[in-house]
Design a protein around this motif. Structure first.
Motif, PDB file in Angstrom:
ATOM      1  N   GLY A 119      33.684   0.211  -1.822  1.00  0.00           N
ATOM      2  CA  GLY A 119      32.635   1.141  -2.253  1.00  0.00           C
ATOM      3  C   GLY A 119      32.677   2.429  -1.457  1.00  0.00           C
ATOM      4  N   GLN A 120      32.967   2.298  -0.166  1.00  0.00           N
ATOM      5  CA  GLN A 120      33.045   3.510   0.660  1.00  0.00           C
ATOM      6  C   GLN A 120      34.235   4.371   0.224  1.00  0.00           C
ATOM      7  OE1 GLN A 120      32.961   1.792   4.603  1.00  0.00           O
ATOM      8  NE2 GLN A 120      30.996   0.834   4.098  1.00  0.00           N
ATOM      9  N   LEU A 121      35.321   3.684  -0.128  1.00  0.00           N
ATOM     10  CA  LEU A 121      36.464   4.467  -0.628  1.00  0.00           C
ATOM     11  C   LEU A 121      36.117   5.112  -1.977  1.00  0.00           C
ATOM     12  CD1 LEU A 121      39.353   5.481  -0.548  1.00  0.00           C
ATOM     13  CD2 LEU A 121      40.129   3.264  -1.439  1.00  0.00           C
ATOM     14  N   LEU A 122      35.439   4.354  -2.827  1.00  0.00           N
ATOM     15  CA  LEU A 122      35.032   4.918  -4.119  1.00  0.00           C
ATOM     16  C   LEU A 122      34.197   6.184  -3.911  1.00  0.00           C
ATOM     17  CD1 LEU A 122      34.829   4.566  -7.262  1.00  0.00           C
ATOM     18  CD2 LEU A 122      32.675   3.355  -6.854  1.00  0.00           C
ATOM     19  N   ASP A 123      33.258   6.123  -2.971  1.00  0.00           N
ATOM     20  CA  ASP A 123      32.415   7.303  -2.699  1.00  0.00           C
ATOM     21  C   ASP A 123      33.265   8.490  -2.236  1.00  0.00           C
ATOM     22  OD1 ASP A 123      30.062   6.099  -3.460  1.00  0.00           O
ATOM     23  OD2 ASP A 123      29.435   5.565  -1.434  1.00  0.00           O
ATOM     24  N   ARG A 124      34.270   8.217  -1.400  1.00  0.00           N
ATOM     25  CA  ARG A 124      35.135   9.324  -0.924  1.00  0.00           C
ATOM     26  C   ARG A 124      35.955   9.895  -2.077  1.00  0.00           C
ATOM     27  NH1 ARG A 124      35.906   5.885   3.515  1.00  0.00           N
ATOM     28  NH2 ARG A 124      38.045   5.346   2.924  1.00  0.00           N
ATOM     29  N   MET A 125      36.432   9.006  -2.951  1.00  0.00           N
ATOM     30  CA  MET A 125      37.211   9.471  -4.103  1.00  0.00           C
ATOM     31  C   MET A 125      36.348  10.365  -5.005  1.00  0.00           C
ATOM     32  SD  MET A 125      38.934   5.765  -4.891  1.00  0.00           S
ATOM     33  CE  MET A 125      39.411   6.066  -6.570  1.00  0.00           C
ATOM     34  N   LEU A 126      35.131   9.910  -5.259  1.00  0.00           N
ATOM     35  CA  LEU A 126      34.241  10.688  -6.135  1.00  0.00           C
ATOM     36  C   LEU A 126      33.855  12.010  -5.480  1.00  0.00           C
ATOM     37  CD1 LEU A 126      32.043   7.706  -7.396  1.00  0.00           C
ATOM     38  CD2 LEU A 126      33.689   9.020  -8.762  1.00  0.00           C
ATOM     39  N   ALA A 127      33.641  11.958  -4.154  1.00  0.00           N
ATOM     40  CA  ALA A 127      33.273  13.188  -3.430  1.00  0.00           C
ATOM     41  C   ALA A 127      34.396  14.219  -3.542  1.00  0.00           C
ATOM     42  CB  ALA A 127      32.979  12.864  -1.974  1.00  0.00           C
ATOM     43  N   ALA A 128      35.633  13.731  -3.614  1.00  0.00           N
ATOM     44  CA  ALA A 128      36.770  14.650  -3.695  1.00  0.00           C
ATOM     45  C   ALA A 128      36.756  15.465  -4.982  1.00  0.00           C
ATOM     46  CB  ALA A 128      38.079  13.860  -3.576  1.00  0.00           C
ATOM     47  N   ILE A 129      36.052  14.965  -6.008  1.00  0.00           N
ATOM     48  CA  ILE A 129      35.928  15.782  -7.232  1.00  0.00           C
ATOM     49  C   ILE A 129      34.475  16.239  -7.426  1.00  0.00           C
ATOM     50  CG2 ILE A 129      37.972  14.895  -8.429  1.00  0.00           C
ATOM     51  CD1 ILE A 129      35.995  13.089 -10.076  1.00  0.00           C
ATOM     52  N   GLY A 130      33.742  16.287  -6.314  1.00  0.00           N
ATOM     53  CA  GLY A 130      32.411  16.887  -6.339  1.00  0.00           C
ATOM     54  C   GLY A 130      31.319  16.005  -6.914  1.00  0.00           C
ATOM     55  N   LEU A 131      31.506  14.682  -6.874  1.00  0.00           N
ATOM     56  CA  LEU A 131      30.495  13.777  -7.442  1.00  0.00           C
ATOM     57  C   LEU A 131      29.922  12.853  -6.373  1.00  0.00           C
ATOM     58  CD1 LEU A 131      32.353  12.683 -10.717  1.00  0.00           C
ATOM     59  CD2 LEU A 131      30.641  14.490 -10.474  1.00  0.00           C
ATOM     60  N   SER A 132      28.643  12.533  -6.524  1.00  0.00           N
ATOM     61  CA  SER A 132      27.989  11.650  -5.562  1.00  0.00           C
ATOM     62  C   SER A 132      26.872  10.859  -6.239  1.00  0.00           C
ATOM     63  CB  SER A 132      27.390  12.467  -4.418  1.00  0.00           C
ATOM     64  OG  SER A 132      26.378  11.738  -3.774  1.00  0.00           O
ATOM     65  N   ARG A 133      26.707   9.606  -5.805  1.00  0.00           N
ATOM     66  CA  ARG A 133      25.587   8.851  -6.393  1.00  0.00           C
ATOM     67  C   ARG A 133      24.246   9.339  -5.868  1.00  0.00           C
ATOM     68  NH1 ARG A 133      27.013   2.579  -4.722  1.00  0.00           N
ATOM     69  NH2 ARG A 133      28.962   3.044  -3.654  1.00  0.00           N
ATOM     70  N   ARG A 134      24.275  10.127  -4.800  1.00  0.00           N
ATOM     71  CA  ARG A 134      23.008  10.632  -4.250  1.00  0.00           C
ATOM     72  C   ARG A 134      22.611  11.990  -4.838  1.00  0.00           C
ATOM     73  NH1 ARG A 134      21.983   6.561  -4.036  1.00  0.00           N
ATOM     74  NH2 ARG A 134      22.950   4.997  -2.758  1.00  0.00           N
ATOM     75  N   ALA A 135      23.484  12.578  -5.632  1.00  0.00           N
ATOM     76  CA  ALA A 135      23.186  13.915  -6.169  1.00  0.00           C
ATOM     77  C   ALA A 135      22.050  13.848  -7.193  1.00  0.00           C
ATOM     78  CB  ALA A 135      24.430  14.501  -6.821  1.00  0.00           C
TER      79      ALA A 135
END
Ligand code: URA
Length: 260
Positions: A131-147
């Protein structure tokens, strides 16, 4: 002097009631006599099934997941219906229902396989290493579950809401049973696009037996919603050489969101 009406004056009625309580009366009785012996001997009146169903705290076992899911008009109702569902044996071995995380207004919805140990404990999807890797991957394209802004947000769920024992693969019958809930979940979130991570999610959403190695990187559709199948972050942790492909797939998602 005011003459009280003995039948309606509040003070008089209160005094009469106090007097009855003093005498030991502990229930109200009607005007017409009732034989308690006869009432006890009578069978109880039949209870309408609809009334029983409405009052039942748990979903009746005979309702299919299809019918239960169809009755859920919002995410809170879906979550409650899934939490009350007793038809899937996985629930008995799980600590928590893992429903979702992130922003339901997100344009992107990520679907994984099933909770692992960490997710089972936390009651949230993708909180462990993958999950932490998933969050980093998504952050790399400007996405976050906290946004908060839907354009920058992600909503995350799994094919199965309960952890399979020893993290085994989901069984076909478990997936089939829970599938109407997943379909309803996606329909209620109504994302602009779906990201299916790993074999289970991709196969389940696309209704195919083709493996993720062949599916990944190719846009597909679930009921008209574009789906990008990708390697599961757990696979990337085991095989870092797959990260290059995962990066290409993330860029494809970014492009699609940007309307390119
Ligand atoms: N793997 C998944 O597919 N989902 C989770 O929530 C955690 C690990």
């Amino acid at each position: 002097m005011r003459v009280p009406d003995l039948s309606t004056d509040a003070a008089v009625l209160r005094a009469a009631l106090a007097w009855q309580v003093e005498l030991g009366a502990d229930e109200a009785i009607g005007e017409t006599p009732v034989s308690r012996f006869e009432a006890a001997a009578r069978p109880p009146p039949p209870v309408r099934q609809a009334a029983v169903a409405a009052a039942a705290p748990q979903a009746p076992a005979e309702l299919t997941t299809e019918a239960l899911a169809a009755g859920c008009g919002e995410l809170a109702a879906l979550r409650a219906a899934m939490a009350a569902f007793e038809g899937c044996a996985l629930k008995k071995g799980a600590r928590n229902l893992v429903f979702s995380d992130g922003n339901p207004a997100a344009r992107v919805m990520v679907v994984g396989e099933a909770p692992g140990r960490d997710e089972d404990r936390a009651g949230l999807p993708f909180v462990g290493r993958s999950g932490q890797l998933l969050d980093r991957m998504l952050a790399a394209i400007g996405l976050s579950r906290r946004a908060e802004a839907p354009e920058a947000a992600v909503y995350v769920t799994n094919v199965l809401p309960w952890r399979p024992p020893q993290n085994r693969d989901p069984a076909a019958d478990e997936v089939a049973m829970m599938l109407p809930f997943l379909h309803r979940h996606i329909a209620l979130v109504a994302p602009d696009l779906l990201v299916a991570v790993g074999n289970s999610a991709a196969r389940t959403l696309l209704g195919t037996t083709t493996g993720i190695t062949r599916l990944r990187g190719h846009w597909a559709e679930w009921r008209g919603v574009p789906v990008m199948p990708m390697f599961h972050p757990a696979a990337l942790l085991r095989n870092p050489e797959l990260k290059r492909a995962a990066w290409a797939d993330l860029l494809a998602v970014r492009k699609r969101l940007d309307g390119a």
